[in-house]
Design a protein around this motif. Structure first.
Motif, short mmCIF file in Angstrom:
data_model
loop_
_atom_site.label_atom_id
_atom_site.label_comp_id
_atom_site.label_asym_id
_atom_site.label_seq_id
_atom_site.Cartn_x
_atom_site.Cartn_y
_atom_site.Cartn_z
N ARG A 5 0.83 -1.22 0.00
CA ARG A 5 0.00 0.00 0.00
C ARG A 5 0.86 1.26 0.00
NH1 ARG A 5 -3.52 -2.36 4.51
NH2 ARG A 5 -5.10 -3.50 3.37
N ASP A 6 1.92 1.24 0.79
CA ASP A 6 2.82 2.40 0.84
C ASP A 6 3.50 2.62 -0.51
OD1 ASP A 6 2.16 2.82 3.50
OD2 ASP A 6 4.01 1.92 4.28
N HIS A 7 3.91 1.54 -1.16
CA HIS A 7 4.55 1.66 -2.48
C HIS A 7 3.56 2.22 -3.50
CE1 HIS A 7 7.75 0.79 -5.32
NE2 HIS A 7 6.82 0.33 -6.14
N LEU A 8 2.33 1.74 -3.45
CA LEU A 8 1.29 2.29 -4.34
C LEU A 8 1.12 3.79 -4.09
CD1 LEU A 8 -1.51 -0.40 -4.33
CD2 LEU A 8 -0.53 0.66 -6.35
N LYS A 9 1.02 4.16 -2.82
CA LYS A 9 0.77 5.55 -2.44
C LYS A 9 1.94 6.47 -2.77
CE LYS A 9 0.05 8.41 1.66
NZ LYS A 9 0.07 8.42 3.12
N ASN A 10 3.16 6.00 -2.52
CA ASN A 10 4.32 6.88 -2.60
C ASN A 10 5.10 6.81 -3.91
OD1 ASN A 10 3.89 7.78 0.08
ND2 ASN A 10 4.89 5.94 0.85
N VAL A 11 4.87 5.76 -4.71
CA VAL A 11 5.63 5.60 -5.95
C VAL A 11 4.71 5.50 -7.17
CG1 VAL A 11 7.31 4.17 -7.19
CG2 VAL A 11 7.54 4.51 -4.72
N VAL A 12 3.82 4.51 -7.16
CA VAL A 12 3.01 4.23 -8.35
C VAL A 12 1.99 5.33 -8.61
CG1 VAL A 12 1.43 2.59 -9.42
CG2 VAL A 12 3.39 1.75 -8.11
N ARG A 13 1.18 5.65 -7.62
CA ARG A 13 0.15 6.66 -7.84
C ARG A 13 0.73 8.02 -8.23
NH1 ARG A 13 -5.33 5.92 -4.68
NH2 ARG A 13 -5.60 3.70 -5.02
N PRO A 14 1.79 8.50 -7.58
CA PRO A 14 2.36 9.78 -8.02
C PRO A 14 2.85 9.75 -9.48
CG PRO A 14 3.13 9.29 -5.82
CD PRO A 14 2.41 8.06 -6.31
N VAL A 165 -4.09 1.51 -21.18
CA VAL A 165 -3.29 0.39 -20.67
C VAL A 165 -2.95 0.62 -19.20
CG1 VAL A 165 -1.10 -0.86 -20.92
CG2 VAL A 165 -2.36 -0.12 -22.96
N LEU A 166 -2.51 1.83 -18.87
CA LEU A 166 -2.19 2.16 -17.49
C LEU A 166 -3.41 2.01 -16.59
CD1 LEU A 166 0.03 5.32 -18.10
CD2 LEU A 166 0.83 3.03 -17.43
N GLN A 167 -4.54 2.54 -17.03
CA GLN A 167 -5.76 2.46 -16.24
C GLN A 167 -6.17 1.01 -16.00
OE1 GLN A 167 -7.70 5.39 -15.06
NE2 GLN A 167 -8.25 3.70 -13.71
N ASN A 168 -6.16 0.21 -17.05
CA ASN A 168 -6.58 -1.19 -16.92
C ASN A 168 -5.70 -1.97 -15.96
OD1 ASN A 168 -8.58 -0.68 -18.83
ND2 ASN A 168 -7.40 -1.52 -20.52
N VAL A 169 -4.39 -1.80 -16.07
CA VAL A 169 -3.48 -2.54 -15.20
C VAL A 169 -3.58 -2.03 -13.76
CG1 VAL A 169 -1.06 -3.15 -14.76
CG2 VAL A 169 -1.95 -3.15 -17.10
N PHE A 170 -3.68 -0.73 -13.58
CA PHE A 170 -3.84 -0.18 -12.23
C PHE A 170 -5.12 -0.71 -11.58
CE2 PHE A 170 -5.35 3.13 -9.30
CZ PHE A 170 -4.27 3.18 -8.44
N ASP A 171 -6.21 -0.70 -12.32
CA ASP A 171 -7.47 -1.23 -11.79
C ASP A 171 -7.34 -2.70 -11.42
OD1 ASP A 171 -8.63 1.26 -12.21
OD2 ASP A 171 -9.92 0.60 -13.86
#
Length: 187
Positions: A5-14, A165-171
């Motif tokens: 969750r932290d990696h998603l919040k601090n790296v991927v989502r930004p 592509v980004l949206q689909n994989v993120f979802d």
């Protein structure tokens, strides 16, 4: 799970938010007719960063598995994500292999030319900022009206909008991790 969750919040989502912002800035520069080349370059760079960070989430999860979840290898992680993939949240949409395509895009940006036989793109030159004509993309994919956007030209001649592509994989990742889906394009 907290590390993921932290990696998603601090790296991927930004990185994903950065791409959305850079793409919007590119559209505004086109409307204004000022700074178009710089905004285009910034959007491509942000697309590159978003693709690489989202793709490498597989590596992070492999090395930081959630409790009760282990994967033998990266192929297992990618298969788990792919099993949750839905094209732009349309459950009846035809199959898309966006986990593999994202891998190819990230590898193309990193290595410039791909020599893997299974690669669906030739290299970084297959990821371009261009407009598309009617019927080039799937219904509902990418921007409408032929405006420029980051497009992935596949070896088979088909095209995909990087944003989709980004949206689909993120979802798919959020679904796999049991997280709620935010509105599309709001990472």
């Amino acid at each position: 799970m907290q590390a993921i969750r932290d990696h998603l919040k601090n790296v991927v989502r930004p990185a994903l938010r950065g791409y959305v912002a850079a793409d919007r800035a590119f559209m505004e520069a086109q409307k204004a007719g000022v700074g178009v080349d710089e905004a285009k370059a910034a959007a491509m760079l942000a697309g590159r960063q978003a693709a690489i960070e989202l793709h490498h989430l597989s590596d992070f999860v492999m090395n930081n598995p959630a409790p009760g979840t282990t994967f033998r290898d990266l192929a297992g992680v990618r298969a788990a994500v792919q099993s949750h993939l839905v094209f732009l949240r349309e459950p009846r949409a035809p199959f898309v292999d966006d986990v593999a395509l994202l891998r190819d895009v990230a590898d193309a940006f990193k290595h410039h030319k791909l020599d893997r036989r299974s690669a669906t793109v030739d290299g970084a030159d297959a990821i371009v900022m261009t407009g598309t004509g009617w019927g080039k993309l799937r219904y509902g994919e990418g921007k409408w009206g032929g405006v420029e956007q980051v497009i992935v030209d596949r070896k088979d001649g088909s095209q995909r909008a990087l944003s989709s592509v980004l949206q689909n994989v993120f979802d798919a990742w959020l679904t796999l991790l049991g997280q709620p889906l935010p509105p599309i394009n709001e990472y």
